[in-house]
Enzyme design. Sequence first.
Site, PDB file in Angstrom:
ATOM      1  N   LYS A   1       0.855  -1.185   0.000  1.00 44.92           N
ATOM      2  CA  LYS A   1       0.000   0.000   0.000  1.00 44.92           C
ATOM      3  C   LYS A   1       0.890   1.234   0.000  1.00 44.92           C
ATOM      4  O   LYS A   1       2.054   1.167   0.409  1.00 44.92           O
ATOM      5  CB  LYS A   1      -0.852   0.002   1.275  1.00 44.92           C
ATOM      6  CG  LYS A   1      -2.081   0.859   1.192  1.00 44.92           C
ATOM      7  CD  LYS A   1      -3.280   0.101   0.659  1.00 44.92           C
ATOM      8  CE  LYS A   1      -4.487   0.999   0.506  1.00 44.92           C
ATOM      9  NZ  LYS A   1      -5.672   0.300   0.069  1.00 44.92           N
TER      10      LYS A   1
ATOM     11  N   GLY B   1     -20.900   6.886   5.024  1.00 47.13           N
ATOM     12  CA  GLY B   1     -20.048   7.255   3.885  1.00 47.13           C
ATOM     13  C   GLY B   1     -20.769   7.029   2.566  1.00 47.13           C
ATOM     14  O   GLY B   1     -21.101   5.892   2.213  1.00 47.13           O
TER      15      GLY B   1
ATOM     16  N   GLY C   1     -19.566   7.784  -0.527  1.00 45.37           N
ATOM     17  CA  GLY C   1     -18.564   8.018  -1.561  1.00 45.37           C
ATOM     18  C   GLY C   1     -18.762   7.050  -2.716  1.00 45.37           C
ATOM     19  O   GLY C   1     -19.874   6.580  -2.985  1.00 45.37           O
TER      20      GLY C   1
ATOM     21  N   VAL D   1     -18.061   3.915  -3.136  1.00 46.49           N
ATOM     22  CA  VAL D   1     -18.622   2.600  -2.821  1.00 46.49           C
ATOM     23  C   VAL D   1     -19.966   2.731  -2.107  1.00 46.49           C
ATOM     24  O   VAL D   1     -20.951   2.079  -2.486  1.00 46.49           O
ATOM     25  CB  VAL D   1     -17.644   1.773  -1.946  1.00 46.49           C
ATOM     26  CG1 VAL D   1     -18.232   0.400  -1.652  1.00 46.49           C
ATOM     27  CG2 VAL D   1     -16.289   1.640  -2.623  1.00 46.49           C
TER      28      VAL D   1
HETATM   29  P1  NAI Z   1     -14.582   7.828  -1.076  1.00 47.32           P
HETATM   30  O1  NAI Z   1     -13.486   8.737  -0.668  1.00 47.32           O
HETATM   31  O2  NAI Z   1     -15.152   7.917  -2.435  1.00 47.32           O
HETATM   32  O3  NAI Z   1     -15.803   7.961  -0.042  1.00 47.32           O
HETATM   33  C1  NAI Z   1     -15.675   8.068   1.322  1.00 47.32           C
HETATM   34  C2  NAI Z   1     -16.880   8.884   1.798  1.00 47.32           C
HETATM   35  O4  NAI Z   1     -16.921   8.811   3.217  1.00 47.32           O
HETATM   36  C3  NAI Z   1     -16.808  10.357   1.410  1.00 47.32           C
HETATM   37  O5  NAI Z   1     -18.027  10.758   0.826  1.00 47.32           O
HETATM   38  C4  NAI Z   1     -16.547  11.072   2.744  1.00 47.32           C
HETATM   39  O6  NAI Z   1     -17.136  12.345   2.811  1.00 47.32           O
HETATM   40  C5  NAI Z   1     -17.216  10.112   3.717  1.00 47.32           C
HETATM   41  N1  NAI Z   1     -16.690  10.169   5.081  1.00 47.32           N
HETATM   42  C6  NAI Z   1     -15.417  10.219   5.496  1.00 47.32           C
HETATM   43  N2  NAI Z   1     -15.357  10.220   6.838  1.00 47.32           N
HETATM   44  C7  NAI Z   1     -16.629  10.169   7.262  1.00 47.32           C
HETATM   45  C8  NAI Z   1     -17.241  10.145   8.547  1.00 47.32           C
HETATM   46  N3  NAI Z   1     -16.526  10.178   9.675  1.00 47.32           N
HETATM   47  N4  NAI Z   1     -18.583  10.084   8.617  1.00 47.32           N
HETATM   48  C9  NAI Z   1     -19.334  10.043   7.496  1.00 47.32           C
HETATM   49  N5  NAI Z   1     -18.811  10.055   6.256  1.00 47.32           N
HETATM   50  C10 NAI Z   1     -17.489  10.125   6.141  1.00 47.32           C
HETATM   51  O7  NAI Z   1     -14.044   6.348  -0.772  1.00 47.32           O
HETATM   52  P2  NAI Z   1     -14.573   4.987  -1.390  1.00 47.32           P
HETATM   53  O8  NAI Z   1     -13.806   4.669  -2.610  1.00 47.32           O
HETATM   54  O9  NAI Z   1     -16.051   4.980  -1.426  1.00 47.32           O
HETATM   55  O10 NAI Z   1     -14.093   3.954  -0.276  1.00 47.32           O
HETATM   56  C11 NAI Z   1     -14.761   3.840   0.975  1.00 47.32           C
HETATM   57  C12 NAI Z   1     -13.975   2.894   1.883  1.00 47.32           C
HETATM   58  O11 NAI Z   1     -13.859   1.620   1.254  1.00 47.32           O
HETATM   59  C13 NAI Z   1     -12.532   3.339   2.167  1.00 47.32           C
HETATM   60  O12 NAI Z   1     -12.209   2.981   3.478  1.00 47.32           O
HETATM   61  C14 NAI Z   1     -11.709   2.538   1.186  1.00 47.32           C
HETATM   62  O13 NAI Z   1     -10.404   2.292   1.653  1.00 47.32           O
HETATM   63  C15 NAI Z   1     -12.489   1.241   1.130  1.00 47.32           C
HETATM   64  N6  NAI Z   1     -12.311   0.517  -0.103  1.00 47.32           N
HETATM   65  C16 NAI Z   1     -12.649   1.084  -1.301  1.00 47.32           C
HETATM   66  C17 NAI Z   1     -12.471   0.385  -2.472  1.00 47.32           C
HETATM   67  C18 NAI Z   1     -12.886   0.951  -3.795  1.00 47.32           C
HETATM   68  O14 NAI Z   1     -12.979   0.195  -4.766  1.00 47.32           O
HETATM   69  N7  NAI Z   1     -13.136   2.231  -3.897  1.00 47.32           N
HETATM   70  C19 NAI Z   1     -11.888  -0.976  -2.475  1.00 47.32           C
HETATM   71  C20 NAI Z   1     -11.632  -1.491  -1.153  1.00 47.32           C
HETATM   72  C21 NAI Z   1     -11.816  -0.759  -0.024  1.00 47.32           C
END
Ligand code: NAI
Length: 350
Positions: free
Chosen positions: A80, A180, A182, A184
Amino acid sequence: MTIFDHPDFDDHETVVFARDRQTGLRAAIAIHSTELGPAVGGCRVWTYESEAEGLRDVLRLSRGMTFKNAAAGLPLGGGKAVIMLAPGQRKTPELMRAFGRAVDRLNGAYITAEDVGVSPEDMEEVRSQSRHVTGLSQGELASGDPSPVTARGVFDSLQTGVRHVMGRDDLQGLRVAVQGLGHVGWQLCDHLHRAGAALIVTDLDTWRMADAAERWGAATVAPAHIHAQDCDVFAPCALGGILNRETLPQLRARLIVGAANNQLAEEALATDLHRMGIVLLPDFIVNAGGIMNAAAEIEGQRAEIFIEDKLSGLQRQLATILSRSDQEDSPPLQIAMEIVRDRLRASPKG
Ligand code: NAI
């Protein structure tokens, strides 16, 4: 700052720091294991409170990648990278290219990809400096944004979990709290809504919450309260550490299934959850869809068939983990880690 006696150091093979004065790059790359193949794992861009926090993140996340790749049956090791932005510093194409040069210096021992804060376009910048990149947006086998496959894997896992814990095949009326919205979390909500689940959501971005309320009739709550909602399933899809000594006593869900890596602030809390009768599905199994997407690209395979095959294999594995967890009265996380350790020991290098 010490490495070898760092609490999150787990015999990582290589930990390097990369600095580029011109672009302001400050990055750390950790290769936890190349036991099963080159170390693959995303690059996270984040403004950490301290360098120590960035180091902790990269050590824990890279170890998680070893488990994830091994559990998914992929011929890949775990690694990572984190790019640590200074307060107010912005991500630039030059910064991503400097990171690409740092990746290239590792000669393929580490293959990078997207993670939080990184887009396929950023990866194109990295790719201009190194071929050790996956998750590209162009090219015949380019896998692009992994989050749709990750969300599919989380949704499938949630169904497997519900089947096991609640003994039902449908999600109609099931109350799911999603932390969250985001890449996913948003797509997971879409799957859940189509399956008839009732959503309770939160995000730091209030616009996303408003969108979710309008689109799916989701109930919205402040970020600090999401874990304590009266719901059947809690789906952490933000950042790690939401399951900690403070939040555990407030949980009301029977099942926890989410995309976030390292949902547990401390691994030992898996036992506490198990004792409380709450089933936590191991994050590295639940969110493995994204890495399968990237693996198809690395292996030079057409994504659709490769991914379908791997995703269904993962659900079979999850079902086995859950029944062993019942039989052995042990947390699913512990069973999953045992399976992975056996797999690593059985490898030719092990
Ligand atoms: P992203 O950055 O697109 O979305 C994260 C969302 O969580 C954002 O909208 C942010 O505003 C929100 N957020 C952050 N802290 C928060 C809190 N304390 N309370 C409420 N909302 C909060 O990230 P993504 O790509 O959706 O990934 C989400 C999680 O899944 C991460 O931990 C990432 O490491 C994990 N992950 C993602 C993968 C992928 O394909 N994108 C693959 C494997 C794991």
